[in-house]
Design a protein around this motif. Sequence first.
Motif, PDB file in Angstrom:
ATOM      1  N   UNK A 101       0.846  -1.022  -0.004  1.00 35.72           N
ATOM      2  CA  UNK A 101       0.009  -0.047   0.185  1.00 35.72           C
ATOM      3  C   UNK A 101       0.957   1.367  -0.171  1.00 35.72           C
ATOM      4  N   UNK A 102       0.250   2.321  -0.267  1.00 35.02           N
ATOM      5  CA  UNK A 102       0.996   3.617  -0.327  1.00 35.02           C
ATOM      6  C   UNK A 102       0.028   4.824   0.352  1.00 35.02           C
ATOM      7  N   UNK A 103       0.713   5.758   0.876  1.00 36.18           N
ATOM      8  CA  UNK A 103       0.264   6.849   1.707  1.00 36.18           C
ATOM      9  C   UNK A 103       0.538   8.093   1.029  1.00 36.18           C
ATOM     10  N   UNK A 104      -0.221   9.041   1.322  1.00 43.75           N
ATOM     11  CA  UNK A 104       0.222  10.244   0.786  1.00 43.75           C
ATOM     12  C   UNK A 104       1.104  11.003   1.886  1.00 43.75           C
ATOM     13  N   UNK A 105       2.156  11.549   1.511  1.00 39.00           N
ATOM     14  CA  UNK A 105       2.928  12.392   2.546  1.00 39.00           C
ATOM     15  C   UNK A 105       2.343  13.681   3.339  1.00 39.00           C
ATOM     16  N   UNK A 106       2.502  13.710   4.560  1.00 43.60           N
ATOM     17  CA  UNK A 106       1.837  14.994   5.246  1.00 43.60           C
ATOM     18  C   UNK A 106       2.687  16.140   4.828  1.00 43.60           C
ATOM     19  N   UNK A 107       3.897  16.160   4.389  1.00 45.24           N
ATOM     20  CA  UNK A 107       4.685  17.127   4.219  1.00 45.24           C
ATOM     21  C   UNK A 107       4.988  17.546   2.914  1.00 45.24           C
ATOM     22  N   UNK A 108       4.885  16.747   1.994  1.00 44.83           N
ATOM     23  CA  UNK A 108       5.257  17.252   0.683  1.00 44.83           C
ATOM     24  C   UNK A 108       4.020  16.700  -0.561  1.00 44.83           C
ATOM     25  N   UNK A 109       3.509  15.786   0.100  1.00 50.58           N
ATOM     26  CA  UNK A 109       2.092  15.294  -0.789  1.00 50.58           C
ATOM     27  C   UNK A 109       2.683  14.240  -1.755  1.00 50.58           C
ATOM     28  N   UNK A 110       4.029  13.687  -1.437  1.00 53.59           N
ATOM     29  CA  UNK A 110       4.512  12.763  -2.562  1.00 53.59           C
ATOM     30  C   UNK A 110       3.898  11.214  -1.827  1.00 53.59           C
ATOM     31  N   UNK A 111       4.585  10.235  -2.355  1.00 51.90           N
ATOM     32  CA  UNK A 111       4.138   8.753  -2.083  1.00 51.90           C
ATOM     33  C   UNK A 111       4.927   8.240  -1.194  1.00 51.90           C
ATOM     34  N   UNK A 112       4.214   7.742  -0.107  1.00 53.59           N
ATOM     35  CA  UNK A 112       4.918   7.096   1.146  1.00 53.59           C
ATOM     36  C   UNK A 112       4.683   5.548   1.119  1.00 53.59           C
ATOM     37  N   UNK A 133       7.071   2.181  10.166  1.00 57.09           N
ATOM     38  CA  UNK A 133       7.799   3.464   9.582  1.00 57.09           C
ATOM     39  C   UNK A 133       7.299   3.653   8.048  1.00 57.09           C
ATOM     40  N   UNK A 134       6.994   4.714   7.727  1.00 49.00           N
ATOM     41  CA  UNK A 134       6.661   4.778   6.235  1.00 49.00           C
ATOM     42  C   UNK A 134       7.860   5.946   5.852  1.00 49.00           C
ATOM     43  N   UNK A 135       8.285   5.608   4.574  1.00 51.53           N
ATOM     44  CA  UNK A 135       9.287   6.463   3.951  1.00 51.53           C
ATOM     45  C   UNK A 135       8.669   6.991   2.682  1.00 51.53           C
ATOM     46  N   UNK A 136       8.859   8.487   2.673  1.00 54.79           N
ATOM     47  CA  UNK A 136       8.299   9.226   1.499  1.00 54.79           C
ATOM     48  C   UNK A 136       9.289   9.074   0.364  1.00 54.79           C
ATOM     49  N   UNK A 137       9.243   8.602  -0.675  1.00 56.26           N
ATOM     50  CA  UNK A 137      10.230   8.423  -1.786  1.00 56.26           C
ATOM     51  C   UNK A 137      10.429   9.481  -2.415  1.00 56.26           C
ATOM     52  N   UNK A 138       9.637  10.839  -2.164  1.00 59.27           N
ATOM     53  CA  UNK A 138       9.811  12.018  -2.952  1.00 59.27           C
ATOM     54  C   UNK A 138      10.693  13.106  -2.023  1.00 59.27           C
ATOM     55  N   UNK A 139      10.407  13.370  -0.746  1.00 63.34           N
ATOM     56  CA  UNK A 139      11.203  13.943   0.279  1.00 63.34           C
ATOM     57  C   UNK A 139      12.102  13.358   1.180  1.00 63.34           C
ATOM     58  N   UNK A 140      11.877  12.200   1.311  1.00 60.94           N
ATOM     59  CA  UNK A 140      12.841  11.270   2.281  1.00 60.94           C
ATOM     60  C   UNK A 140      12.256  11.315   3.603  1.00 60.94           C
ATOM     61  N   UNK A 141      11.143  11.874   3.985  1.00 61.28           N
ATOM     62  CA  UNK A 141      10.671  11.867   5.357  1.00 61.28           C
ATOM     63  C   UNK A 141      10.205  10.406   5.777  1.00 61.28           C
ATOM     64  N   UNK A 142      10.733  10.199   7.029  1.00 54.10           N
ATOM     65  CA  UNK A 142      10.028   9.016   7.716  1.00 54.10           C
ATOM     66  C   UNK A 142       9.171   9.198   8.722  1.00 54.10           C
ATOM     67  N   UNK A 143       7.810   8.635   8.621  1.00 58.37           N
ATOM     68  CA  UNK A 143       6.950   8.971   9.504  1.00 58.37           C
ATOM     69  C   UNK A 143       6.434   7.389  10.075  1.00 58.37           C
ATOM     70  N   UNK A 144       6.185   7.285  11.489  1.00 52.94           N
ATOM     71  CA  UNK A 144       5.906   6.255  11.885  1.00 52.94           C
ATOM     72  C   UNK A 144       4.236   6.156  12.237  1.00 52.94           C
ATOM     73  N   UNK A 145       3.566   5.413  11.864  1.00 52.07           N
ATOM     74  CA  UNK A 145       2.036   5.266  11.754  1.00 52.07           C
ATOM     75  C   UNK A 145       1.672   4.101  12.799  1.00 52.07           C
ATOM     76  N   UNK A 146       0.578   4.360  13.712  1.00 53.99           N
ATOM     77  CA  UNK A 146       0.131   3.336  14.606  1.00 53.99           C
ATOM     78  C   UNK A 146      -1.116   2.813  13.757  1.00 53.99           C
TER      79      UNK A 146
END
Length: 82
Positions: free
Chosen positions: A2-13, A48-61
């Motif tokens: 699955x993928x998510x939308x990055x909360x920072x840049x709107x890219x693909x996580x 952890x989810x990684x944004x492949x556009x901006x490099x942010x790592x966000x952990x989701x519960x």
Amino acid sequence: MGTRKCPFCGGTMVPSKTDFLGHAQYFWVPPWKSRLTGFLKPGVKGRPWLCIDCGAVVAYVDEKKLSILREEYEQTRLEGST
């Protein structure tokens, strides 16, 4: 996968392969837990989810654990206000 939308840049996580390694094991500890409870259950695991556009790592519960935490928080908040 699955993928998510990055909360920072709107890219693909994209998700990490596992949530059982590294910092994901002890991602977050509820502040309303006692020291003993915190010792027995050290933290809330987050994947952890990684944004492949901006490099942010966000952990989701996951939703199930999040609803339990939400209920615990509300109960603690109500007990503290009386």
